[in-house]
Motif scaffolding. Structure first.
Motif, PDB file in Angstrom:
ATOM      1  N   PRO A 198       0.844  -1.212   0.000  1.00 24.66           N
ATOM      2  CA  PRO A 198       0.000   0.000   0.000  1.00 24.66           C
ATOM      3  C   PRO A 198       0.873   1.254   0.000  1.00 24.66           C
ATOM      4  CG  PRO A 198      -0.776  -1.581   1.624  1.00 24.66           C
ATOM      5  CD  PRO A 198       0.522  -2.102   1.117  1.00 24.66           C
ATOM      6  N   PRO A 199       0.452   2.292  -0.734  1.00 29.27           N
ATOM      7  CA  PRO A 199       1.270   3.518  -0.839  1.00 29.27           C
ATOM      8  C   PRO A 199       1.702   4.094   0.510  1.00 29.27           C
ATOM      9  CG  PRO A 199      -0.575   3.595  -2.374  1.00 29.27           C
ATOM     10  CD  PRO A 199      -0.772   2.382  -1.539  1.00 29.27           C
ATOM     11  N   LYS A 200       0.825   3.991   1.509  1.00 31.55           N
ATOM     12  CA  LYS A 200       1.162   4.598   2.795  1.00 31.55           C
ATOM     13  C   LYS A 200       2.308   3.845   3.505  1.00 31.55           C
ATOM     14  CE  LYS A 200      -2.392   2.078   5.412  1.00 31.55           C
ATOM     15  NZ  LYS A 200      -3.571   2.215   6.248  1.00 31.55           N
ATOM     16  N   LEU A 201       2.604   2.604   3.041  1.00 36.73           N
ATOM     17  CA  LEU A 201       3.693   1.833   3.648  1.00 36.73           C
ATOM     18  C   LEU A 201       4.958   1.829   2.778  1.00 36.73           C
ATOM     19  CD1 LEU A 201       1.708  -1.283   4.936  1.00 36.73           C
ATOM     20  CD2 LEU A 201       2.530   0.666   6.270  1.00 36.73           C
ATOM     21  N   ALA A 202       4.949   2.634   1.708  1.00 39.64           N
ATOM     22  CA  ALA A 202       6.063   2.598   0.751  1.00 39.64           C
ATOM     23  C   ALA A 202       7.394   2.942   1.419  1.00 39.64           C
ATOM     24  CB  ALA A 202       5.778   3.555  -0.410  1.00 39.64           C
ATOM     25  N   ALA A 203       7.423   4.002   2.212  1.00 36.24           N
ATOM     26  CA  ALA A 203       8.677   4.423   2.860  1.00 36.24           C
ATOM     27  C   ALA A 203       9.153   3.369   3.851  1.00 36.24           C
ATOM     28  CB  ALA A 203       8.457   5.766   3.566  1.00 36.24           C
ATOM     29  N   LYS A 204       8.185   2.826   4.608  1.00 37.73           N
ATOM     30  CA  LYS A 204       8.536   1.797   5.590  1.00 37.73           C
ATOM     31  C   LYS A 204       9.062   0.551   4.895  1.00 37.73           C
ATOM     32  CE  LYS A 204       6.640  -0.866   9.416  1.00 37.73           C
ATOM     33  NZ  LYS A 204       5.508  -1.079  10.319  1.00 37.73           N
ATOM     34  N   LEU A 233      10.774   0.354   2.123  1.00 43.18           N
ATOM     35  CA  LEU A 233      12.164   0.541   1.696  1.00 43.18           C
ATOM     36  C   LEU A 233      13.136   0.253   2.846  1.00 43.18           C
ATOM     37  CD1 LEU A 233      11.879   3.771  -0.506  1.00 43.18           C
ATOM     38  CD2 LEU A 233      12.355   1.423  -1.261  1.00 43.18           C
ATOM     39  N   LEU A 234      12.817   0.752   4.036  1.00 46.93           N
ATOM     40  CA  LEU A 234      13.663   0.492   5.210  1.00 46.93           C
ATOM     41  C   LEU A 234      13.669  -0.995   5.551  1.00 46.93           C
ATOM     42  CD1 LEU A 234      12.571   3.519   7.467  1.00 46.93           C
ATOM     43  CD2 LEU A 234      14.721   3.254   6.188  1.00 46.93           C
ATOM     44  N   PHE A 235      12.477  -1.629   5.400  1.00 50.54           N
ATOM     45  CA  PHE A 235      12.343  -3.064   5.691  1.00 50.54           C
ATOM     46  C   PHE A 235      13.221  -3.893   4.754  1.00 50.54           C
ATOM     47  CE2 PHE A 235       9.782  -6.923   4.444  1.00 50.54           C
ATOM     48  CZ  PHE A 235      10.148  -7.703   5.518  1.00 50.54           C
ATOM     49  N   ILE A 236      13.239  -3.569   3.464  1.00 48.52           N
ATOM     50  CA  ILE A 236      14.050  -4.316   2.499  1.00 48.52           C
ATOM     51  C   ILE A 236      15.537  -4.186   2.851  1.00 48.52           C
ATOM     52  CG2 ILE A 236      14.762  -4.429   0.072  1.00 48.52           C
ATOM     53  CD1 ILE A 236      11.994  -5.617   0.705  1.00 48.52           C
ATOM     54  N   ALA A 237      15.942  -2.994   3.307  1.00 47.31           N
ATOM     55  CA  ALA A 237      17.349  -2.791   3.699  1.00 47.31           C
ATOM     56  C   ALA A 237      17.700  -3.716   4.865  1.00 47.31           C
ATOM     57  CB  ALA A 237      17.570  -1.331   4.075  1.00 47.31           C
ATOM     58  N   LYS A 238      16.776  -3.874   5.823  1.00 51.57           N
ATOM     59  CA  LYS A 238      17.006  -4.777   6.959  1.00 51.57           C
ATOM     60  C   LYS A 238      17.108  -6.231   6.482  1.00 51.57           C
ATOM     61  CE  LYS A 238      14.367  -1.938  10.243  1.00 51.57           C
ATOM     62  NZ  LYS A 238      13.162  -1.886  11.106  1.00 51.57           N
ATOM     63  N   VAL A 239      16.217  -6.611   5.560  1.00 50.45           N
ATOM     64  CA  VAL A 239      16.201  -7.990   5.062  1.00 50.45           C
ATOM     65  C   VAL A 239      17.522  -8.313   4.372  1.00 50.45           C
ATOM     66  CG1 VAL A 239      15.109  -9.541   3.370  1.00 50.45           C
ATOM     67  CG2 VAL A 239      13.693  -8.100   4.846  1.00 50.45           C
ATOM     68  N   GLU A 240      18.038  -7.378   3.578  1.00 56.97           N
ATOM     69  CA  GLU A 240      19.299  -7.624   2.866  1.00 56.97           C
ATOM     70  C   GLU A 240      20.457  -7.793   3.857  1.00 56.97           C
ATOM     71  OE1 GLU A 240      19.277  -4.251   0.324  1.00 56.97           O
ATOM     72  OE2 GLU A 240      18.216  -5.295  -1.308  1.00 56.97           O
ATOM     73  N   GLN A 241      20.447  -7.000   4.940  1.00 59.17           N
ATOM     74  CA  GLN A 241      21.481  -7.146   5.970  1.00 59.17           C
ATOM     75  C   GLN A 241      21.391  -8.524   6.632  1.00 59.17           C
ATOM     76  OE1 GLN A 241      20.545  -3.134   7.932  1.00 59.17           O
ATOM     77  NE2 GLN A 241      22.678  -3.482   8.477  1.00 59.17           N
ATOM     78  N   LEU A 242      20.161  -8.961   6.954  1.00 58.56           N
ATOM     79  CA  LEU A 242      19.983 -10.266   7.602  1.00 58.56           C
ATOM     80  C   LEU A 242      20.360 -11.400   6.650  1.00 58.56           C
ATOM     81  CD1 LEU A 242      16.565  -9.604   9.414  1.00 58.56           C
ATOM     82  CD2 LEU A 242      18.830  -9.824  10.483  1.00 58.56           C
ATOM     83  N   HIS A 243      20.051 -11.229   5.358  1.00 56.90           N
ATOM     84  CA  HIS A 243      20.409 -12.223   4.347  1.00 56.90           C
ATOM     85  C   HIS A 243      21.937 -12.412   4.334  1.00 56.90           C
ATOM     86  CE1 HIS A 243      20.482 -13.379  -0.215  1.00 56.90           C
ATOM     87  NE2 HIS A 243      20.718 -14.426   0.574  1.00 56.90           N
ATOM     88  N   ASP A 244      22.672 -11.307   4.350  1.00 57.50           N
ATOM     89  CA  ASP A 244      24.133 -11.367   4.352  1.00 57.50           C
ATOM     90  C   ASP A 244      24.642 -12.026   5.633  1.00 57.50           C
ATOM     91  OD1 ASP A 244      24.128 -10.160   1.904  1.00 57.50           O
ATOM     92  OD2 ASP A 244      24.445  -8.128   2.723  1.00 57.50           O
ATOM     93  N   ALA A 245      24.010 -11.710   6.769  1.00 55.97           N
ATOM     94  CA  ALA A 245      24.492 -12.217   8.052  1.00 55.97           C
ATOM     95  C   ALA A 245      24.208 -13.704   8.235  1.00 55.97           C
ATOM     96  CB  ALA A 245      23.847 -11.427   9.199  1.00 55.97           C
ATOM     97  N   ILE A 246      23.038 -14.193   7.765  1.00 56.15           N
ATOM     98  CA  ILE A 246      22.628 -15.587   8.011  1.00 56.15           C
ATOM     99  C   ILE A 246      23.040 -16.512   6.874  1.00 56.15           C
ATOM    100  CG2 ILE A 246      20.598 -17.077   8.341  1.00 56.15           C
ATOM    101  CD1 ILE A 246      19.259 -14.774   9.808  1.00 56.15           C
ATOM    102  N   GLY A 247      23.108 -15.988   5.656  1.00 55.13           N
ATOM    103  CA  GLY A 247      23.464 -16.830   4.521  1.00 55.13           C
ATOM    104  C   GLY A 247      22.273 -17.562   3.955  1.00 55.13           C
ATOM    105  N   GLU A 248      22.507 -18.609   3.118  1.00 52.74           N
ATOM    106  CA  GLU A 248      21.415 -19.281   2.411  1.00 52.74           C
ATOM    107  C   GLU A 248      21.280 -20.748   2.816  1.00 52.74           C
ATOM    108  OE1 GLU A 248      21.298 -18.648  -1.745  1.00 52.74           O
ATOM    109  OE2 GLU A 248      21.014 -16.478  -1.544  1.00 52.74           O
ATOM    110  N   THR A 249      21.715 -21.072   4.014  1.00 49.08           N
ATOM    111  CA  THR A 249      21.553 -22.437   4.517  1.00 49.08           C
ATOM    112  C   THR A 249      20.071 -22.726   4.795  1.00 49.08           C
ATOM    113  OG1 THR A 249      23.703 -22.298   5.563  1.00 49.08           O
ATOM    114  CG2 THR A 249      22.228 -24.052   6.336  1.00 49.08           C
ATOM    115  N   GLN A 250      19.580 -23.944   4.419  1.00 47.07           N
ATOM    116  CA  GLN A 250      18.199 -24.336   4.727  1.00 47.07           C
ATOM    117  C   GLN A 250      18.140 -24.963   6.111  1.00 47.07           C
ATOM    118  OE1 GLN A 250      15.981 -26.531   1.754  1.00 47.07           O
ATOM    119  NE2 GLN A 250      14.854 -27.669   3.333  1.00 47.07           N
ATOM    120  N   TYR A 251      17.200 -24.548   6.916  1.00 48.92           N
ATOM    121  CA  TYR A 251      16.998 -25.102   8.257  1.00 48.92           C
ATOM    122  C   TYR A 251      15.652 -25.818   8.276  1.00 48.92           C
ATOM    123  CZ  TYR A 251      20.815 -21.960   9.500  1.00 48.92           C
ATOM    124  OH  TYR A 251      22.024 -21.313   9.545  1.00 48.92           O
ATOM    125  N   ASP A 252      15.631 -27.093   8.660  1.00 50.99           N
ATOM    126  CA  ASP A 252      14.377 -27.844   8.796  1.00 50.99           C
ATOM    127  C   ASP A 252      13.931 -27.920  10.251  1.00 50.99           C
ATOM    128  OD1 ASP A 252      14.128 -28.306   6.074  1.00 50.99           O
ATOM    129  OD2 ASP A 252      15.445 -30.055   6.165  1.00 50.99           O
TER     130      ASP A 252
END
Length: 683
Positions: free
Chosen positions: A491-497, A499-518
């Protein structure tokens, strides 16, 4: 009553010959009924007419009504010197209107609701008014010729003909007389057992959907047949003005107190709020919504609770049948007082519609747990003018006899009917007097048979338990999943939020890596550690967006832990399993997978744990009972519901035809087709 049994009705209905061509068949009754009533009223008033005229002339318009009623010696009067015989050929319409307006208000009101003035004007325009008046002026409808009882029977016969001649709408306001007689006999049958003790007996009869008054008339006749000297008072309310006028006219003819008959919506405006009755009979409309009166009824439900009429529950807005049932229950005498009995005709949905905890189920629960339902009779199809659906007569009592206590009788009368020679609307079947008497005897006998079955009231109850199974999740960060999050529609009202959320996700992706956990339980600490390392805080919305994107259900993954406990009060049947992992915790509770959620209806007579161990665990070993889903009234696990699966109890298995027989039929049809094709080819 057959047509030939009432020659007076036959003669009066012959007026229809005059109307044919100028009026629709469905309009005949709107002319014939009020003229019949008018002629009867002037015949009844004839002996005292001069006394009323003298009093009115002496006192003028200031004459007190009580004095005029006293002079008339009736519950109504007329101050005009006019009669049908004096209306004249000229000015007939004006004279008739003046004559009608000279009746006392309670009598004139009836003609007003008939909309009689408008039909009289139409008769006048068709040059038929004087001819019709002449027909009626010749009839002797005086009490010396026709008693109130006989006049009532004749008027009822005219009402029946009127209803049948307009069968496209008759079913809304007119209940077929065979159904009326059966219902009346079932409700009032207990009075048979005090036969011979009629002295001083007073009975009240009520119909909240009075229509043309069929139940009130039939109830009165039935009681009079048992107790000739009994005093009977009828009460009713009707929504439709024309039906109300017919009912009121019928009761006026029979000498009843017409002030007890009210016009208006029974559900939203109960005009007999403090009355209680001995017998109540009703045929409310089938499956009609109550949206127009929704606010009034909900207000009464919420503000008055069990002190009002609808405290037990509210059915869905699309079907108000059970509201009429609750209205009648509220009109019963107190349980420590006199006996009240109810006969109400309902369609099939009130038997089973609505699951545990719904308004319909709560109403059935109230009826059965208070031991008010005595029996239900399934009627044949095609018994009503406007519908051919399955219908049932519910019989209720506040004082069930000892042998019927805590029991309900179901009677299957679906095959007890005769075919009509000519259908009337949807009515194609009829109950004969013999069939009615047989059904009443069957009901009274209270003996199990192929057509009658007896059940404990609790047999219709069940406890609905919620069955859960563990959630098993796998989790993995991947570039594709992060990309999906980046391009997700927000939703447009969450657009700015976002963008910040995606930046956090990319940081966590780098920190945790792509290992699968079951084992999601093992992934959670990694996520927390990564958040701490990257100095990231995820709010509830962000955490949900992230986990929805990187987790998926996997039946081979580990169960997701919801909470650990040192002590619990419930066993693993309720989802509390032994635990020997970290710390001092001894028990574990797992997250439930909502996609695997299921429900079981456990009969009230059975322990839910025994049922669960026998019916569920052998098939779903990981399942448990959700102990938080409890009944609002008894606070026990599982929500109580009631339904009456009538057809299931009378279902008879019919084996399908043998395959050989079906093959033989197919071969015969194929041969016939081939023969026809050969004939066509030969031509």
């Amino acid at each position: 009553m057959s047509d030939n049994q009432n020659p007076n009705a036959e003669f009066i209905w012959s007026v229809a010959d005059l109307l044919r061509g100028d009026f629709k068949r469905s309009q005949y009754g709107r002319i014939i009924l009020p003229f019949t009533l008018l002629r009867r009223m002037e015949c009844v008033l004839a002996p005292t007419k001069q006394a009323v005229l003298d009093l009115h002339q002496a006192m003028g318009e200031n004459a007190l009504e009580i004095l005029l009623l006293t002079a008339a010696k009736q519950a109504f009067y007329n101050t005009s010197s006019m009669t049908l015989g004096k209306l004249g050929e000229r000015g007939t319409l004006d004279n008739l209107n003046h004559y009608l307006k000279s009746f006392s208000a309670n009598a004139y009101q009836i003609f007003d609701y008939f909309n009689f003035a408008e039909f009289a004007a139409q008769l006048n325009d068709a040059d038929l008014l004087y001819q019709v008046v002449n027909k009626f002026r010749e009839m002797d409808l005086s009490p010396q010729t026709l008693s109130n009882h006989d006049m009532g029977l004749m008027f009822e016969e005219l009402i029946r003909r009127f209803a049948e001649s307009s069968n496209e709408t008759a079913g809304e306001h007119f209940t077929p007389r065979d159904i009326v007689r059966l219902t009346t006999a079932l409700v009032i049958m207990e009075d048979d057992k005090v036969n011979g003790q009629s002295k001083g007996i007073i009975r009240t009869i009520y119909d909240p959907t009075a229509g043309t008054g069929g139940f009130l008339s039939s109830g009165s006749e039935y009681i009079h047949s048992i107790h000739p000297t009994a005093s009977i008072k009828v009460f009713g309310q009707e929504l439709n003005p024309e039906s109300y006028a017919i009912c009121k006219g019928d009761m006026l003819i029979k000498g009843q107190e017409i002030e007890n008959l009210k016009l208006g919506n029974t559900l939203s405006n109960d005009q007999l709020p403090n009355q209680r009755f001995d017998y109540m009979l009703s045929n409310p409309p089938f499956g009609v919504d109550w949206k127009k009166v929704e606010k009034v009824i909900k207000d009464e439900h919420e503000l008055k609770g069990m002190m009002g009429r609808f405290g037990a529950g509210l059915p869905r807005v699309s079907d108000g049948s059970l509201l009429f049932l609750m209205h009648l229950l509220a009109k019963m005498h107190p349980q420590d007082g006199e006996t009240s009995r109810i006969g109400i005709i309902l369609n099939g949905s009130p038997l089973f519609t609505g699951g545990a905890g719904s308004g319909e189920s709560e109403i059935r629960r109230y009826v059965l747990e208070n031991d008010l339902l005595e029996g239900i009779i399934a009627l044949p199809n095609d018994m009503f003018y406007n519908t051919g659906i399955a219908t049932y007569i519910w019989i209720l009592s506040n004082h069930k006899i000892a042998e019927r206590k805590d029991k309900v009788l179901l009677v299957d009368a679906t095959n007890d009917y005769n075919k009509m020679r000519k259908s009337l609307g949807n009515k194609r079947n009829v109950l004969s007097e013999e069939q009615i008497n047989t059904l009443v005897r069957l009901y009274d006998a209270f003996t199990p048979s192929a057509k009658a079955k007896i059940f404990a009231t609790t047999a219709f109850g069940y406890r609905r338990i919620t069955v859960e199974r563990p959630l098993r999740l796998s989790v993995q960060f991947t570039a594709a999943k992060v990309a999906n999050l980046r391009t997700a529609e927000i939703p447009p009202k969450l657009a700015a939020k976002h963008l910040l959320f995606i930046a956090k996700v990319e940081q966590l992706h780098d920190a945790i890596g792509e290992t699968q956990y079951d084992d999601f339980n093992a992934f959670e600490p990694l996520l927390k550690a990564a958040c701490k390392k990257c100095d990231i805080k995820l709010d509830a919305w962000e955490r949900k967006q992230l986990l929805d994107a990187i987790t998926w259900k996997n039946p081979t993954a580990e169960k997701v832990i919801k909470k650990l406990y040192e002590e619990v009060e419930l066993s693993k049947l309720y989802g509390f399993y032994d635990y020997s992992g970290k710390g001092s915790y001894n028990f574990v509770e797992y997250e439930a997978d909502s996609d695997l959620r299921d429900y079981e209806n456990v009969p009230l007579c059975e322990d839910i744990e025994t049922y669960f161990q026998r019916e569920v665990l052998p098939h779903v070993p990981e399942a448990w009972i959700d102990s938080t889903k409890r009944d609002a009234k008894d606070k026990q696990i599982g929500i109580i519901g009631y339904e009456i699966p009538f057809n299931r109890h009378f279902y008879q298995y019919s084996p399908p035809r043998a395959l050989e027989a079906i093959d033989a039929d197919l071969a015969t049809v194929s041969d016939e087709i081939m023969a026809m094709l050969k004939e066509i080819g030969a031509k």
